[in-house]
Design a protein around this motif. Structure first.
Motif, PDB file in Angstrom:
ATOM      1  N   GLU A  32       0.878  -1.793   0.074  1.00  0.00           N
ATOM      2  CA  GLU A  32       0.237   0.066   0.064  1.00  0.00           C
ATOM      3  C   GLU A  32       0.954   1.089  -0.605  1.00  0.00           C
ATOM      4  O   GLU A  32       0.488   2.297  -0.191  1.00  0.00           O
ATOM      5  CB  GLU A  32      -0.811   0.002   1.572  1.00  0.00           C
ATOM      6  CG  GLU A  32      -1.632   1.234   1.362  1.00  0.00           C
ATOM      7  CD  GLU A  32      -3.413   0.684   2.007  1.00  0.00           C
ATOM      8  OE1 GLU A  32      -3.937   1.499   1.910  1.00  0.00           O
ATOM      9  OE2 GLU A  32      -2.996  -0.083   3.246  1.00  0.00           O
ATOM     10  N   THR A  33       2.138   1.406   0.774  1.00  0.00           N
ATOM     11  CA  THR A  33       2.444   2.790   0.686  1.00  0.00           C
ATOM     12  C   THR A  33       3.413   2.390  -0.343  1.00  0.00           C
ATOM     13  O   THR A  33       3.621   3.848  -1.091  1.00  0.00           O
ATOM     14  CB  THR A  33       3.772   2.802   2.211  1.00  0.00           C
ATOM     15  OG1 THR A  33       3.148   2.156   3.108  1.00  0.00           O
ATOM     16  CG2 THR A  33       5.086   3.541   2.199  1.00  0.00           C
ATOM     17  N   LEU A  36       1.022   4.010  -3.191  1.00  0.00           N
ATOM     18  CA  LEU A  36       0.476   5.602  -2.400  1.00  0.00           C
ATOM     19  C   LEU A  36       2.047   6.251  -2.889  1.00  0.00           C
ATOM     20  O   LEU A  36       1.658   7.850  -3.707  1.00  0.00           O
ATOM     21  CB  LEU A  36      -0.041   5.459  -1.022  1.00  0.00           C
ATOM     22  CG  LEU A  36      -0.294   6.825  -0.525  1.00  0.00           C
ATOM     23  CD1 LEU A  36      -1.528   7.261  -1.403  1.00  0.00           C
ATOM     24  CD2 LEU A  36      -0.391   7.020   1.025  1.00  0.00           C
ATOM     25  N   TYR A  39       1.814   7.446  -6.350  1.00  0.00           N
ATOM     26  CA  TYR A  39       0.809   7.959  -7.104  1.00  0.00           C
ATOM     27  C   TYR A  39       1.166   9.501  -6.464  1.00  0.00           C
ATOM     28  O   TYR A  39       0.522  10.137  -7.157  1.00  0.00           O
ATOM     29  CB  TYR A  39      -0.506   7.441  -6.300  1.00  0.00           C
ATOM     30  CG  TYR A  39      -1.508   8.204  -6.612  1.00  0.00           C
ATOM     31  CD1 TYR A  39      -1.909   7.853  -7.937  1.00  0.00           C
ATOM     32  CD2 TYR A  39      -2.861   8.601  -6.246  1.00  0.00           C
ATOM     33  CE1 TYR A  39      -3.239   8.696  -8.306  1.00  0.00           C
ATOM     34  CE2 TYR A  39      -3.650   9.917  -6.550  1.00  0.00           C
ATOM     35  CZ  TYR A  39      -3.964  10.505  -8.248  1.00  0.00           C
ATOM     36  OH  TYR A  39      -5.081  10.012  -8.746  1.00  0.00           O
ATOM     37  N   ARG A  40       1.754   9.698  -5.643  1.00  0.00           N
ATOM     38  CA  ARG A  40       1.904  11.107  -5.543  1.00  0.00           C
ATOM     39  C   ARG A  40       3.552  11.236  -6.223  1.00  0.00           C
ATOM     40  O   ARG A  40       3.680  12.758  -6.383  1.00  0.00           O
ATOM     41  CB  ARG A  40       2.228  10.961  -3.639  1.00  0.00           C
ATOM     42  CG  ARG A  40       1.565  11.033  -2.892  1.00  0.00           C
ATOM     43  CD  ARG A  40       1.367  11.122  -1.113  1.00  0.00           C
ATOM     44  NE  ARG A  40       2.576  10.119  -0.829  1.00  0.00           N
ATOM     45  CZ  ARG A  40       2.282   9.410   0.627  1.00  0.00           C
ATOM     46  NH1 ARG A  40       0.820  10.398   1.088  1.00  0.00           N
ATOM     47  NH2 ARG A  40       2.475   8.809   1.354  1.00  0.00           N
ATOM     48  N   VAL A  80      -4.743  13.764  -1.268  1.00  0.00           N
ATOM     49  CA  VAL A  80      -3.610  12.148  -1.592  1.00  0.00           C
ATOM     50  C   VAL A  80      -2.106  13.109  -0.743  1.00  0.00           C
ATOM     51  O   VAL A  80      -1.873  11.674  -0.486  1.00  0.00           O
ATOM     52  CB  VAL A  80      -2.834  13.169  -3.230  1.00  0.00           C
ATOM     53  CG1 VAL A  80      -2.056  11.693  -3.427  1.00  0.00           C
ATOM     54  CG2 VAL A  80      -4.166  12.007  -3.920  1.00  0.00           C
ATOM     55  N   ASP A  85      -2.946   6.128   3.885  1.00  0.00           N
ATOM     56  CA  ASP A  85      -2.670   4.944   3.252  1.00  0.00           C
ATOM     57  C   ASP A  85      -3.566   5.331   1.860  1.00  0.00           C
ATOM     58  O   ASP A  85      -4.847   6.454   1.653  1.00  0.00           O
ATOM     59  CB  ASP A  85      -4.278   4.154   4.296  1.00  0.00           C
ATOM     60  CG  ASP A  85      -5.240   4.113   5.248  1.00  0.00           C
ATOM     61  OD1 ASP A  85      -5.655   4.912   4.545  1.00  0.00           O
ATOM     62  OD2 ASP A  85      -4.993   3.926   6.243  1.00  0.00           O
ATOM     63  N   LEU A  86      -4.464   4.633   1.470  1.00  0.00           N
ATOM     64  CA  LEU A  86      -5.450   4.362   0.764  1.00  0.00           C
ATOM     65  C   LEU A  86      -6.984   3.958   1.202  1.00  0.00           C
ATOM     66  O   LEU A  86      -8.006   4.123   0.328  1.00  0.00           O
ATOM     67  CB  LEU A  86      -4.785   3.283  -0.131  1.00  0.00           C
ATOM     68  CG  LEU A  86      -3.819   2.990  -1.182  1.00  0.00           C
ATOM     69  CD1 LEU A  86      -3.436   1.531  -2.201  1.00  0.00           C
ATOM     70  CD2 LEU A  86      -3.591   4.568  -2.038  1.00  0.00           C
TER      71      LEU A  86
END
Length: 359
Positions: A32-33, A36, A39-40, A80, A85-86
């Motif tokens: 997950e990290t 994320l 995505y950032r 964001v 987390d998501l």
């Protein structure tokens, strides 16, 4: 298209909620990290292979990531940047629409129930993959993002895999592919080369227990806490495995078979006969299948435990694996006596373990 609640779903296990209904992701914080952070970041991969054993949260992650991206289309927004987390609120509009498969910017590629034949196909039809290609060729989605979840890649035939490759090779802007795969190494090399691999690990029993307890349940009595813990301990690192054991009768069989296997190479023939009798006959199909899965899981553990001890110690286990697989296959194909099979398997496993230790 919204999901009809009465239609069977290939990617849902009986007695368990569908992964798109789960709001929590347990035991996969590293994956997950990584997603994320990407995505950032400035360079976000448009295609991801979610790889790992079956039942460890890959599909749950796919829907969780899809909800987050659709709810937060601006990668540079404060929401964001500050996200830990998501997670997306279960009551949000995006979460409700994804749960109902009613979001116009989400397309799911999976095996679908054939209403005319009243059956589930063994493969994802290539026409459905081509619809995904058309989906990405249409106008931009809500907020600019369009997300496709493939669950799972192993259900694609050659034509379907090639059709998927075509759209991955030339994706339109703000396209996201989340490809669930239980065996990433078997995917087309050209698909692997165009995707980022995100690995998912097997889960600890405590994580499995938390995942089952946190999952949304249908109306009715919640599973007993002790039963959940027993199932989690024998689930081979998989939430899916725990759900399959959420039955007192099947769980007792797994515990009985495991106890007999763990005593090997010492073999209690009276106990082996008792196990064999309990698996005979069509009325015990579920028990038989569960016992066979337990034997293969145990054999896999024994092989992994000796992986670093040299070829001589591994050879007897590799040979008995092939022998067990062949015996099970012949018994199932020709409807042979399951009792004789079980007794033979225990004898063969005992001999193999003794030979491995002596090597």
């Amino acid at each position: 298209m919204a999901q009809d609640q009465d239609v069977p779903e290939a990617d849902r296990l009986d007695g368990a909620p569908h992964p798109r209904m789960a709001s929590a992701l347990v035991g996969q914080s590293a994956a997950e990290t990584a997603f994320l952070d990407a995505y950032r970041g400035g360079r976000f991969p448009h295609a991801w292979i979610l790889g790992g054993p079956e039942g460890v949260g890959k599909a749950t992650f796919a829907y969780r990531a899809a909800r987050f991206v659709l709810a937060h289309p601006d990668q540079r927004s404060p929401d964001v940047r500050e996200a830990r987390d998501l997670a997306t609120p279960p009551g949000s509009a995006v979460a409700r629409r994804v749960a109902a498969l009613a979001h116009t910017s989400l397309f799911v590629v999976r095996r679908q129930w054939n209403l005319e034949k009243k059956s589930m196909p063994s493969q994802i039809p290539v026409d459905l993959v081509r619809k995904a290609v058309s989906f990405f060729g249409s106008t931009a989605g809500e907020g600019g993002w369009r997300v496709c979840i493939v669950d799972c890649a192993e259900d694609l035939n050659v034509q379907g895999a090639n059709a998927l490759l075509k759209v991955i090779e030339e994706p339109p802007p703000k396209s996201l592919f989340l490809i669930v795969s239980h065996m990433p190494g078997r995917l087309l090399p050209t698909i692997r080369s165009r995707c980022r691999l995100l690995g998912f690990r097997t889960l600890r029993p405590a994580d499995i227990g938390r995942a089952v307890r946190s999952a949304p349940m249908d109306e009715g009595e919640a599973p007993d806490a002790a039963l959940i813990d027993r199932a989690a301990a024998l689930a081979d690192g998989s939430v899916r495995g725990a759900y399959k054991l959420m039955d007192e009768g099947l769980l007792a069989i797994v515990e009985h078979v495991r106890a007999a296997l763990d005593r090997l190479p010492a073999l209690d023939w009276k106990d082996a006969h008792a196990i064999a009798e309990g698996l005979a006959g069509k009325a015990n199909d579920a028990a038989y299948e569960t016992a066979v899965e337990t034997i293969f899981a145990w054999l896999g553990e024994q092989t992994a435990a000796r992986a670093g001890e040299g070829a001589r110690r591994l050879a007897p286990l590799a040979e008995v694996w092939d022998k067990v697989a062949r015996s099970v296959r012949e018994t199932d194909t020709y409807n042979l006596d399951r009792r004789a099979l079980v007794l033979t398997l225990f004898s063969d496993l005992s001999d193999a373990l003794r030979a491995s230790r002596a090597a």
